[in-house]
Design an enzyme around this catalytic site. Structure first.
Site, mmCIF file in Angstrom:
data_model
loop_
_atom_site.group_PDB
_atom_site.id
_atom_site.type_symbol
_atom_site.label_atom_id
_atom_site.label_comp_id
_atom_site.label_asym_id
_atom_site.label_seq_id
_atom_site.Cartn_x
_atom_site.Cartn_y
_atom_site.Cartn_z
ATOM 1 N N ASP A 51 7.566 9.316 -4.277
ATOM 2 C CA ASP A 51 6.902 8.084 -3.865
ATOM 3 C C ASP A 51 7.970 7.125 -3.349
ATOM 4 O O ASP A 51 9.150 7.485 -3.287
ATOM 5 C CB ASP A 51 6.131 7.458 -5.042
ATOM 6 C CG ASP A 51 7.048 6.912 -6.133
ATOM 7 O OD1 ASP A 51 8.289 7.053 -6.023
ATOM 8 O OD2 ASP A 51 6.525 6.331 -7.101
ATOM 9 N N ASP A 64 9.269 3.108 -4.109
ATOM 10 C CA ASP A 64 9.118 2.022 -5.078
ATOM 11 C C ASP A 64 9.709 0.724 -4.529
ATOM 12 O O ASP A 64 10.855 0.714 -4.071
ATOM 13 C CB ASP A 64 9.853 2.385 -6.377
ATOM 14 C CG ASP A 64 9.425 3.726 -6.935
ATOM 15 O OD1 ASP A 64 8.353 3.796 -7.543
ATOM 16 O OD2 ASP A 64 10.166 4.727 -6.738
ATOM 17 N N ASP A 86 4.639 2.488 -4.854
ATOM 18 C CA ASP A 86 4.509 1.596 -6.007
ATOM 19 C C ASP A 86 5.040 0.226 -5.633
ATOM 20 O O ASP A 86 6.167 0.108 -5.147
ATOM 21 C CB ASP A 86 5.332 2.122 -7.200
ATOM 22 C CG ASP A 86 4.636 3.249 -7.937
ATOM 23 O OD1 ASP A 86 3.402 3.348 -7.840
ATOM 24 O OD2 ASP A 86 5.337 4.025 -8.615
HETATM 25 P P1 GTP Z 1 10.982 10.010 -7.422
HETATM 26 O O1 GTP Z 1 9.938 8.967 -7.125
HETATM 27 O O2 GTP Z 1 10.379 11.259 -7.952
HETATM 28 O O3 GTP Z 1 11.877 10.255 -6.281
HETATM 29 O O4 GTP Z 1 11.918 9.465 -8.594
HETATM 30 P P2 GTP Z 1 12.056 7.991 -9.143
HETATM 31 O O5 GTP Z 1 13.318 7.939 -9.907
HETATM 32 O O6 GTP Z 1 11.875 6.996 -8.045
HETATM 33 O O7 GTP Z 1 10.866 7.916 -10.180
HETATM 34 P P3 GTP Z 1 9.610 6.936 -10.298
HETATM 35 O O8 GTP Z 1 9.117 6.482 -8.981
HETATM 36 O O9 GTP Z 1 8.615 7.646 -11.159
HETATM 37 O O10 GTP Z 1 10.135 5.721 -11.145
HETATM 38 C C1 GTP Z 1 11.163 4.857 -10.713
HETATM 39 C C2 GTP Z 1 11.681 4.058 -11.864
HETATM 40 O O11 GTP Z 1 10.695 3.148 -12.323
HETATM 41 C C3 GTP Z 1 12.059 4.919 -13.062
HETATM 42 O O12 GTP Z 1 13.254 4.447 -13.586
HETATM 43 C C4 GTP Z 1 10.970 4.678 -14.076
HETATM 44 O O13 GTP Z 1 11.467 4.702 -15.380
HETATM 45 C C5 GTP Z 1 10.497 3.304 -13.704
HETATM 46 N N1 GTP Z 1 9.076 3.147 -13.978
HETATM 47 C C6 GTP Z 1 8.079 3.962 -13.591
HETATM 48 N N2 GTP Z 1 6.897 3.480 -14.013
HETATM 49 C C7 GTP Z 1 7.164 2.327 -14.665
HETATM 50 C C8 GTP Z 1 6.365 1.339 -15.304
HETATM 51 O O14 GTP Z 1 5.153 1.440 -15.381
HETATM 52 N N3 GTP Z 1 7.014 0.249 -15.823
HETATM 53 C C9 GTP Z 1 8.357 0.104 -15.747
HETATM 54 N N4 GTP Z 1 8.918 -0.976 -16.283
HETATM 55 N N5 GTP Z 1 9.135 1.023 -15.164
HETATM 56 C C10 GTP Z 1 8.552 2.117 -14.636
HETATM 57 MN MN MN Z 2 10.032 6.814 -7.058
HETATM 58 MN MN MN Z 3 7.236 5.206 -8.720
#
Ligand code: GTP
Ligand code: MN
Ligand code: MN
Length: 366
Positions: free
Chosen positions: A204, A206, A290
């Site tokens: 995704d 972020d 996100d």
């Molecule tokens: P990929 O998207 O798979 O490339 O990996 P990513 O590291 O970007 O993972 P992800 O998008 O799932 O999450 C990004 C960061 O946000 C991670 O460090 C998670 O721990 C954090 N995170 C995800 N969901 C939440 C949430 O609901 N609340 C908070 N505070 N942090 C979150």
């Molecule tokens: Mn991500």
């Molecule tokens: Mn995410």
């Protein structure tokens, strides 16, 4: 034949947040095996086992060279009995028999397929498997009631399981920037998650949104979402209060203005550039995005908390709690000894409060 004396020994800190972990992994043969077992444990609601495998994998990711012999691992932290057995199997046989049998198991295959649907977690997938649903066709035929997220997830299944590229992340970043500037000029957008750590692809994209004037960000998310919707950029969106901390980690003390933290899970409709158009002639693709809005006073904590990796974040919080008697969240840092919140305007300050050497995002790939 390598003698004991010739074998390189490693010295590695036990918390992932004390280590520098780049994307340059010299032990992917081992970490892939351990990550698969971690994933399988997580999908089976065995979180303790999952974390143990994640920690072992993260330790190996931080090693400067390839491990070729078990003797190199002597004295290293984070490697439990089970992980060592898997590593030994891979070093001796090229593959781990446990990993191979997991990969081939009907249950693991079904869990992968079903949780590959946006909106479907381990619990739902497990229920469906118990009802004899192992794939998308069986799910469609079953007449199961799907919620709005799952319907969107099923509809855009192939797109959402196709990794997002950095170029796509940047294109979406421009759209988000435009949306935010249109509804509240002066707002700032930061790319977080894996792309901030330098990953070339992700599941995704972020983003964290804030405004330099405290309070201006209140009510921003619905306006951003309405703008995106009016321009036809959204295939799906669900805006929620951020209840992640209460549900998963439970901060020792709730941050006072926690209720200002809003999150939007969305699916963007991204128009493809000419050269990306496929034989199907579909000119757009679905991408998971996100969005999070944070007040400027919590921005440093939010950036740190949303940059990841997930294990790095978990280890930061464990370090804070166990070694510093502090509680870290994406909102704040509370010092339980001094009984007060510690203010910060940068990630560097937060690492300093925690007594940790600053680790830049590109070295948080634990
Ligand atoms: P990929 O998207 O798979 O490339 O990996 P990513 O590291 O970007 O993972 P992800 O998008 O799932 O999450 C990004 C960061 O946000 C991670 O460090 C998670 O721990 C954090 N995170 C995800 N969901 C939440 C949430 O609901 N609340 C908070 N505070 N942090 C979150
Ligand atoms: Mn991500
Ligand atoms: Mn995410």
């Amino acid at each position: 034949q390598i003698s004991e004396a010739e074998v390189a020994l490693f010295s590695v800190s036990s918390y992932a947040c004390q280590r520098r972990t780049t994307l340059d992994n010299h032990n992917s043969n081992l970490t892939d095996a351990l990550s698969l077992l971690a994933e399988n444990a997580e999908l089976s609601n065995e979180d303790g086992r999952g974390v143990a495998f994640r920690r072992a994998a993260a330790l190996l990711k931080a090693l400067p060279t390839q491990v070729i012999s078990m003797s190199q691992l002597r004295g290293l932290p984070c490697l439990g009995e089970h992980s060592l057995r898997v590593i030994k199997d891979v070093l001796e046989n090229g593959v781990s028999s446990e990993v191979e049998s997991t990969k081939q198991s009907k249950r693991y295959k079904a869990l992968k397929i079903l949780t590959g649907i946006f909106g479907v977690g381990a619990k739902t997938a497990d229920r469906w498997i118990r009802e004899g649903i192992y794939n998308l066709e069986q799910l469609r035929d079953s007449g199961q009631t799907l919620n709005r997220a799952q319907k969107a997830g099923l509809e855009h299944y192939d797109d959402l399981n196709e990794p997002v590229t950095k170029a796509e992340a940047d294109a979406i970043g421009e759209i988000v920037q435009k949306a935010v500037n249109s509804v509240l000029p002066g707002s700032e957008v930061a790319l977080t998650g894996g792309f901030r750590r330098g990953k070339l692809t992700g599941h995704d994209v972020d983003f964290l949104i804030t405004h330099p004037e405290e309070g201006k960000e209140v009510g921003l998310m619905p306006k951003v979402v309405a703008w995106l919707e009016s321009q036809g950029f959204l295939l799906y969106q669900k805006t929620t209060r951020n209840s992640y901390l209460e549900s998963k980690d439970g901060p020792a003390r709730p941050a006072s203005n926690m209720d200002r933290f809003e999150r939007c899970f969305s699916i963007f409709k991204l128009t493809k550039r000419k050269e990306q158009e496929t034989a199907s002639h579909k000119i757009w693709r679905a991408v998971r995005v996100d969005l999070v809005v944070s007040p400027i006073s919590q921005f440093a904590f939010a950036v740190l908390g949303w940059t990841g990796s997930k294990l790095f974040e978990r280890e930061l919080r464990r370090w804070a709690g166990h070694e510093k008697n502090m509680s870290l969240s994406s909102h704040a840092l509370f010092d339980n000894t001094q009984n007060k919140y510690l203010r910060a305007t940068s990630e560097e300050e937060i690492f300093a409060y925690l007594g940790l050497e600053y680790i830049p995002p590109s070295e948080r790939n634990a």
